[in-house]
Design an enzyme around this catalytic site. Sequence first.
Site, PDB file in Angstrom:
ATOM      1  N   SER A 190       0.836  -1.214   0.000  1.00 32.95           N
ATOM      2  CA  SER A 190       0.000   0.000   0.000  1.00 32.95           C
ATOM      3  C   SER A 190       0.863   1.253   0.000  1.00 32.95           C
TER       4      SER A 190
ATOM      5  N   GLN B 238     -35.522 -14.620  -0.974  1.00 34.63           N
ATOM      6  CA  GLN B 238     -34.612 -14.855  -2.109  1.00 34.63           C
ATOM      7  C   GLN B 238     -34.556 -13.598  -2.989  1.00 34.63           C
TER       8      GLN B 238
ATOM      9  N   ARG C 156     -32.481 -10.767  -1.541  1.00 37.73           N
ATOM     10  CA  ARG C 156     -31.016 -10.988  -1.585  1.00 37.73           C
ATOM     11  C   ARG C 156     -30.503 -10.925  -3.015  1.00 37.73           C
TER      12      ARG C 156
ATOM     13  N   GLU D 226      -4.192  -3.654  -6.712  1.00 37.20           N
ATOM     14  CA  GLU D 226      -4.444  -2.334  -7.292  1.00 37.20           C
ATOM     15  C   GLU D 226      -4.935  -1.366  -6.228  1.00 37.20           C
TER      16      GLU D 226
HETATM   17  C1  LIG Z   1     -11.948  -7.187 -18.305  1.00 36.09           C
HETATM   18  C2  LIG Z   1     -10.914  -6.189 -17.969  1.00 36.09           C
HETATM   19  C3  LIG Z   1     -10.076  -6.595 -16.768  1.00 36.09           C
HETATM   20  C4  LIG Z   1      -9.449  -5.367 -16.121  1.00 36.09           C
HETATM   21  C5  LIG Z   1      -8.322  -5.668 -15.173  1.00 36.09           C
HETATM   22  C6  LIG Z   1      -8.803  -6.331 -13.941  1.00 36.09           C
HETATM   23  C7  LIG Z   1      -7.985  -6.952 -13.047  1.00 36.09           C
HETATM   24  C8  LIG Z   1      -6.577  -7.254 -13.256  1.00 36.09           C
HETATM   25  C9  LIG Z   1      -5.619  -6.171 -12.907  1.00 36.09           C
HETATM   26  C10 LIG Z   1      -4.788  -6.277 -11.854  1.00 36.09           C
HETATM   27  C11 LIG Z   1      -4.702  -7.488 -11.024  1.00 36.09           C
HETATM   28  C12 LIG Z   1      -3.365  -8.083 -11.160  1.00 36.09           C
HETATM   29  C13 LIG Z   1      -2.306  -7.410 -10.740  1.00 36.09           C
HETATM   30  C14 LIG Z   1      -2.331  -6.419  -9.648  1.00 36.09           C
HETATM   31  C15 LIG Z   1      -1.394  -5.448  -9.683  1.00 36.09           C
HETATM   32  C16 LIG Z   1      -1.125  -4.599  -8.549  1.00 36.09           C
HETATM   33  O1  LIG Z   1      -1.687  -4.727  -7.479  1.00 36.09           O
HETATM   34  S1  LIG Z   1       0.049  -3.414  -8.884  1.00 36.09           S
HETATM   35  C17 LIG Z   1       0.367  -2.634  -7.336  1.00 36.09           C
HETATM   36  C18 LIG Z   1      -0.802  -1.838  -6.887  1.00 36.09           C
HETATM   37  N1  LIG Z   1      -0.443  -1.097  -5.732  1.00 36.09           N
HETATM   38  C19 LIG Z   1      -1.181  -0.106  -5.256  1.00 36.09           C
HETATM   39  O2  LIG Z   1      -2.265   0.181  -5.725  1.00 36.09           O
HETATM   40  C20 LIG Z   1      -0.579   0.667  -4.124  1.00 36.09           C
HETATM   41  C21 LIG Z   1      -1.589   1.559  -3.457  1.00 36.09           C
HETATM   42  N2  LIG Z   1      -0.919   2.719  -2.896  1.00 36.09           N
HETATM   43  C22 LIG Z   1      -0.925   3.924  -3.559  1.00 36.09           C
HETATM   44  O3  LIG Z   1      -1.495   4.111  -4.608  1.00 36.09           O
HETATM   45  C23 LIG Z   1      -0.216   5.058  -2.864  1.00 36.09           C
HETATM   46  O4  LIG Z   1       0.758   4.554  -1.992  1.00 36.09           O
HETATM   47  C24 LIG Z   1      -1.212   5.955  -2.042  1.00 36.09           C
HETATM   48  C25 LIG Z   1      -2.090   6.688  -3.012  1.00 36.09           C
HETATM   49  C26 LIG Z   1      -2.027   5.115  -1.100  1.00 36.09           C
HETATM   50  C27 LIG Z   1      -0.405   6.943  -1.222  1.00 36.09           C
HETATM   51  O5  LIG Z   1       0.488   7.542  -2.086  1.00 36.09           O
HETATM   52  P1  LIG Z   1       1.435   8.707  -1.532  1.00 36.09           P
HETATM   53  O6  LIG Z   1       2.440   9.024  -2.562  1.00 36.09           O
HETATM   54  O7  LIG Z   1       1.890   8.360  -0.172  1.00 36.09           O
HETATM   55  O8  LIG Z   1       0.421   9.919  -1.535  1.00 36.09           O
HETATM   56  P2  LIG Z   1      -0.328  10.616  -0.339  1.00 36.09           P
HETATM   57  O9  LIG Z   1      -1.389   9.740   0.236  1.00 36.09           O
HETATM   58  O10 LIG Z   1       0.674  11.213   0.574  1.00 36.09           O
HETATM   59  O11 LIG Z   1      -1.057  11.777  -1.170  1.00 36.09           O
HETATM   60  C28 LIG Z   1      -0.279  12.839  -1.705  1.00 36.09           C
HETATM   61  C29 LIG Z   1      -1.120  13.514  -2.754  1.00 36.09           C
HETATM   62  O12 LIG Z   1      -1.099  12.713  -3.947  1.00 36.09           O
HETATM   63  C30 LIG Z   1      -2.411  12.451  -4.357  1.00 36.09           C
HETATM   64  N3  LIG Z   1      -2.406  11.157  -5.050  1.00 36.09           N
HETATM   65  C31 LIG Z   1      -2.083   9.961  -4.525  1.00 36.09           C
HETATM   66  N4  LIG Z   1      -2.169   9.011  -5.464  1.00 36.09           N
HETATM   67  C32 LIG Z   1      -2.546   9.616  -6.618  1.00 36.09           C
HETATM   68  C33 LIG Z   1      -2.794   9.152  -7.943  1.00 36.09           C
HETATM   69  N5  LIG Z   1      -2.710   7.870  -8.274  1.00 36.09           N
HETATM   70  N6  LIG Z   1      -3.143  10.078  -8.867  1.00 36.09           N
HETATM   71  C34 LIG Z   1      -3.266  11.385  -8.527  1.00 36.09           C
HETATM   72  N7  LIG Z   1      -3.046  11.908  -7.277  1.00 36.09           N
HETATM   73  C35 LIG Z   1      -2.698  11.007  -6.346  1.00 36.09           C
HETATM   74  C36 LIG Z   1      -3.220  12.458  -3.094  1.00 36.09           C
HETATM   75  O13 LIG Z   1      -4.583  12.629  -3.361  1.00 36.09           O
HETATM   76  C37 LIG Z   1      -2.594  13.630  -2.377  1.00 36.09           C
HETATM   77  O14 LIG Z   1      -3.085  14.784  -2.945  1.00 36.09           O
HETATM   78  P3  LIG Z   1      -3.192  16.118  -2.030  1.00 36.09           P
HETATM   79  O15 LIG Z   1      -1.785  16.418  -1.603  1.00 36.09           O
HETATM   80  O16 LIG Z   1      -4.073  15.754  -0.885  1.00 36.09           O
HETATM   81  O17 LIG Z   1      -3.796  17.113  -2.951  1.00 36.09           O
HETATM   82  C1  LIG Z   2      -3.699 -11.544  -6.598  1.00 37.38           C
HETATM   83  C2  LIG Z   2      -2.735 -10.394  -6.404  1.00 37.38           C
HETATM   84  C3  LIG Z   2      -2.014  -9.929  -7.489  1.00 37.38           C
HETATM   85  C4  LIG Z   2      -1.100  -8.898  -7.315  1.00 37.38           C
HETATM   86  N1  LIG Z   2      -0.337  -8.485  -8.384  1.00 37.38           N
HETATM   87  C5  LIG Z   2       0.574  -7.515  -8.208  1.00 37.38           C
HETATM   88  C6  LIG Z   2       1.399  -7.082  -9.307  1.00 37.38           C
HETATM   89  O1  LIG Z   2       1.276  -7.578 -10.429  1.00 37.38           O
HETATM   90  N2  LIG Z   2       2.323  -6.119  -9.086  1.00 37.38           N
HETATM   91  C7  LIG Z   2       2.490  -5.536  -7.847  1.00 37.38           C
HETATM   92  O2  LIG Z   2       3.344  -4.674  -7.689  1.00 37.38           O
HETATM   93  N3  LIG Z   2       1.703  -5.909  -6.778  1.00 37.38           N
HETATM   94  C8  LIG Z   2       0.761  -6.880  -6.948  1.00 37.38           C
HETATM   95  N4  LIG Z   2      -0.029  -7.259  -5.888  1.00 37.38           N
HETATM   96  C9  LIG Z   2       0.184  -6.651  -4.567  1.00 37.38           C
HETATM   97  C10 LIG Z   2      -0.949  -5.711  -4.217  1.00 37.38           C
HETATM   98  O3  LIG Z   2      -0.894  -4.565  -4.998  1.00 37.38           O
HETATM   99  C11 LIG Z   2      -0.858  -5.352  -2.727  1.00 37.38           C
HETATM  100  O4  LIG Z   2      -1.044  -6.520  -1.978  1.00 37.38           O
HETATM  101  C12 LIG Z   2      -1.936  -4.320  -2.386  1.00 37.38           C
HETATM  102  O5  LIG Z   2      -1.573  -3.070  -2.904  1.00 37.38           O
HETATM  103  C13 LIG Z   2      -2.172  -4.206  -0.886  1.00 37.38           C
HETATM  104  O6  LIG Z   2      -0.991  -3.816  -0.241  1.00 37.38           O
HETATM  105  P1  LIG Z   2      -0.441  -4.664   1.035  1.00 37.38           P
HETATM  106  O7  LIG Z   2      -0.363  -6.066   0.637  1.00 37.38           O
HETATM  107  O8  LIG Z   2       0.766  -3.951   1.483  1.00 37.38           O
HETATM  108  O9  LIG Z   2      -1.588  -4.485   2.099  1.00 37.38           O
HETATM  109  P2  LIG Z   2      -1.489  -3.685   3.507  1.00 37.38           P
HETATM  110  O10 LIG Z   2      -1.514  -2.223   3.214  1.00 37.38           O
HETATM  111  O11 LIG Z   2      -0.381  -4.231   4.289  1.00 37.38           O
HETATM  112  O12 LIG Z   2      -2.903  -4.099   4.118  1.00 37.38           O
HETATM  113  C14 LIG Z   2      -3.021  -4.807   5.350  1.00 37.38           C
HETATM  114  C15 LIG Z   2      -4.096  -4.119   6.169  1.00 37.38           C
HETATM  115  O13 LIG Z   2      -3.602  -2.841   6.577  1.00 37.38           O
HETATM  116  C16 LIG Z   2      -4.585  -1.843   6.327  1.00 37.38           C
HETATM  117  N5  LIG Z   2      -3.926  -0.557   6.104  1.00 37.38           N
HETATM  118  C17 LIG Z   2      -2.785  -0.340   5.423  1.00 37.38           C
HETATM  119  N6  LIG Z   2      -2.476   0.974   5.432  1.00 37.38           N
HETATM  120  C18 LIG Z   2      -3.438   1.601   6.137  1.00 37.38           C
HETATM  121  C19 LIG Z   2      -3.705   2.956   6.494  1.00 37.38           C
HETATM  122  N7  LIG Z   2      -2.897   3.962   6.138  1.00 37.38           N
HETATM  123  N8  LIG Z   2      -4.820   3.220   7.204  1.00 37.38           N
HETATM  124  C20 LIG Z   2      -5.669   2.228   7.557  1.00 37.38           C
HETATM  125  N9  LIG Z   2      -5.471   0.922   7.260  1.00 37.38           N
HETATM  126  C21 LIG Z   2      -4.374   0.623   6.554  1.00 37.38           C
HETATM  127  C22 LIG Z   2      -5.299  -2.355   5.074  1.00 37.38           C
HETATM  128  O14 LIG Z   2      -6.589  -1.754   4.961  1.00 37.38           O
HETATM  129  C23 LIG Z   2      -5.379  -3.853   5.357  1.00 37.38           C
HETATM  130  O15 LIG Z   2      -6.524  -4.102   6.153  1.00 37.38           O
HETATM  131  C24 LIG Z   2      -0.945  -8.307  -6.036  1.00 37.38           C
HETATM  132  C25 LIG Z   2      -1.696  -8.762  -4.947  1.00 37.38           C
HETATM  133  C26 LIG Z   2      -2.594  -9.806  -5.126  1.00 37.38           C
HETATM  134  C27 LIG Z   2      -3.383 -10.300  -3.954  1.00 37.38           C
END
Ligand SMILES: CCCCC/C=C\C/C=C\C/C=C\C=C\C(=O)SCCNC(=O)CCNC(=O)[C@H](O)C(C)(C)COP(=O)(O)OP(=O)(O)OC[C@H]1O[C@@H](n2cnc3c(N)ncnc32)[C@H](O)[C@@H]1OP(=O)(O)O
Ligand SMILES: Cc1cc2nc3c(=O)[nH]c(=O)nc-3n(C[C@H](O)[C@H](O)[C@H](O)COP(=O)(O)OP(=O)(O)OC[C@H]3O[C@@H](n4cnc5c(N)ncnc54)[C@H](O)[C@@H]3O)c2cc1C
Length: 607
Positions: free
Chosen positions: A87, A273, A276, A367
């Site tokens: 995250s 049913q 739900r 994501e």
């Molecule tokens: C049929 C079609 C199928 C479609 C596809 C479906 C499914 C398959 C796809 C995927 C599944 C398989 C793979 C999965 C891949 C992954 O999981 S990849 C990894 C994904 N990881 C994450 O998503 C991590 C989540 N964390 C974050 O995004 C950032 O850490 C977070 C936003 C939580 C915090 O970021 P940080 O830099 O710390 O920002 P702040 O919270 O301090 O905020 C600062 C300011 O920036 C703004 N901001 C943050 N993020 C964004 C953004 N993305 N865009 C624009 N602005 C952003 C935020 O609002 C703050 O703004 P202010 O300063 O308040 O104005």
């Molecule tokens: C099937 C699958 C496919 C994936 N594919 C990819 C990929 O292709 N590439 C890639 O880079 N990653 C991938 N990921 C990783 C995925 O993006 C991360 O697992 C996801 O972003 C969640 O982060 P985490 O695991 O650190 O969860 P954590 O943030 O550790 O979550 C644990 C708990 O902490 C809580 N928490 C965390 N931060 C806070 C906060 N600030 N305030 C309150 N609660 C909080 C959450 O809500 C949750 O309940 C994949 C994950 C899965 C399950």
Amino acid sequence: MEGVDHLAHERNKAQFDVAVMKAVWAGSRDAYELFHRFSRLVANDPEMFIPAIKAQATEEQQKQWLPLANKMKIIGSYTQTELGHGSNVRGLETTATFDPKTDEFVLNSPTLTATKWWPGGLGKIATHALAHARLIIDDKDYGVHGFLVQLRSLDDHLTLPGITIGDIGMKYGSGAYNTMDNGSLIFDHVRIPRNQMLMRLSQVTREGKYVPSNVPRQLSYGTMVYVRQKIVFDASIALSRAVCISTRYSAVRRQFGSHNGSPETQVIDYKTQQARLFPLLASAYAIRFVSEWLNSFYKDLLQRLEAKDFSTLPEAHACTAGLKSITTSVAADGIEECRKLCGGHGYLTSSGLPELSAVYIPACTYEGDNVVMLLQVARYLMKTISQLKSGNKPVGTTAYLGRAEQLMQYHSDVLRAEDWLKPNVVVEAFEARAARMSMACAQNLSKFNNPEDGFQELSADLVEAATAHCQLIIVSKFIEKLQQDIPGKGVKEQLGVLRSIYALFLLHKHIGDFLSTDCITPKQGYLANEQLRSLYSQVRPNAIALVDAFNYTDHFLSSVLGRYDGNVYPKLYEEAWKDPLNDTSIPDGFHEYVQPMLKQPLHHGRL
Ligand SMILES: CCCCC/C=C\C/C=C\C/C=C\C=C\C(=O)SCCNC(=O)CCNC(=O)[C@H](O)C(C)(C)COP(=O)(O)OP(=O)(O)OC[C@H]1O[C@@H](n2cnc3c(N)ncnc32)[C@H](O)[C@@H]1OP(=O)(O)O
Ligand SMILES: Cc1cc2nc3c(=O)[nH]c(=O)nc-3n(C[C@H](O)[C@H](O)[C@H](O)COP(=O)(O)OP(=O)(O)OC[C@H]3O[C@@H](n4cnc5c(N)ncnc54)[C@H](O)[C@@H]3O)c2cc1C
């Protein structure tokens, strides 16, 4: 019996043009199959690696890498998450240290928790990673940037020096996600040329000078925003698949209610049913329509970004994060509810529901963890409210906050149950609820000297306010969809019934919000529930036609319970008999382990 449509009597009840309704769902099946078939073969190539290169690489870098990725000459993995951080992207530990002597970056995993962990395709198949690492120049840390790193030889697919790769092991249940080689990766001082840092947003010169981005740094998160809006579309497909299965089966299944030899009652006629199932049917349509809106909003953002117009970027982040969270939670919970709606047979693999659930539920985590995403929405709402004082007029999905004062005085004027069928009556109630919840949070936040401390302390309330805001968006977009011209006999009317079911179901489910914010009275809440029950009766004759409109083939559904012809029982039996366990009458191990026990003499009547 083969060839007989056991649901024909249900299909004959339809009060609308199914062919036109199918147009609403056009493209679902192939998009979903393309993604899920393709991504199981090659990481998340179509979803993340290629979009990330497009978002973060220079034109020159794109010319070098995109043809290779598009032609599958390289297979990429979006390698961001680590064992210790997912995250918190800004907390990632992998480093990329610039070496001016050799004009290279040295990638390293300084700790165990820096191990890349989860990236799809990383475990066995990816040849390259788009690795997110901390850029270090002269011991100064410039934060997380993207780097293209070759992991494996393109000749023999063996890992390259300094690269330790593995699969992270079996995942939840026996679900199809185990066909995805989510991997782990440790870098041990791996060198890459400087031009393999993606430099569209910020650059490092040959002299080692860091040139910061002249655009919002959050654009480096652009791939996540792109995928989150696609995940909303994906949620509508996953939920509609489950609803199709459970609706058809609910019309086939009969249980109790037989009188004087009459057939037993179809379980779809039980009000429990319906209460739900039909909200989930309505939610599938609601999520579909909001995904269409979100996709057009996202495309508008891209055009603006091309013109260096960042005005809608914060709203795009809030909407993609919030709607990804809400819709995946509804879909994941909805798939499980659909399993339960099918009774015992819903737990059979041949129902298609366990597999659908096992593959789908990580959508609430990947994501962006759904709570973390809602906190991002809450951050955006609090910032919007804080700017009201300075005369900033919110637009778009927060425009209603510009009328917060007026909404704080709002009281619903619903007098009769049918008043809840009026779109404006519903929207006003949802706007007032969302506004009051956000304003209450802002009010409480203002009592804290340190806003961050306040945000943490109030985070549970903030998540609820963010949820109310996102639900308002979905309700509003459903209403806007029906303000368009929609052809076809009875189609708009049926969608109107589903729109009201969606909204009034949410109102009933979250009645506590509406009452505690004093938006409606208990009586008005009672009338909403009365109207809901009447709506279920209206949708009942159209239920099968509404799920037929998804236009899913039996192959796509892969469910004995959701067969188009409803010929469930013979097929359930036939499917069970395919199980290898039924190849023999006597089970393996019987003679060695069970028979000796059975043969044991009785001692004084006891074994
Ligand atoms: C049929 C079609 C199928 C479609 C596809 C479906 C499914 C398959 C796809 C995927 C599944 C398989 C793979 C999965 C891949 C992954 O999981 S990849 C990894 C994904 N990881 C994450 O998503 C991590 C989540 N964390 C974050 O995004 C950032 O850490 C977070 C936003 C939580 C915090 O970021 P940080 O830099 O710390 O920002 P702040 O919270 O301090 O905020 C600062 C300011 O920036 C703004 N901001 C943050 N993020 C964004 C953004 N993305 N865009 C624009 N602005 C952003 C935020 O609002 C703050 O703004 P202010 O300063 O308040 O104005
Ligand atoms: C099937 C699958 C496919 C994936 N594919 C990819 C990929 O292709 N590439 C890639 O880079 N990653 C991938 N990921 C990783 C995925 O993006 C991360 O697992 C996801 O972003 C969640 O982060 P985490 O695991 O650190 O969860 P954590 O943030 O550790 O979550 C644990 C708990 O902490 C809580 N928490 C965390 N931060 C806070 C906060 N600030 N305030 C309150 N609660 C909080 C959450 O809500 C949750 O309940 C994949 C994950 C899965 C399950």
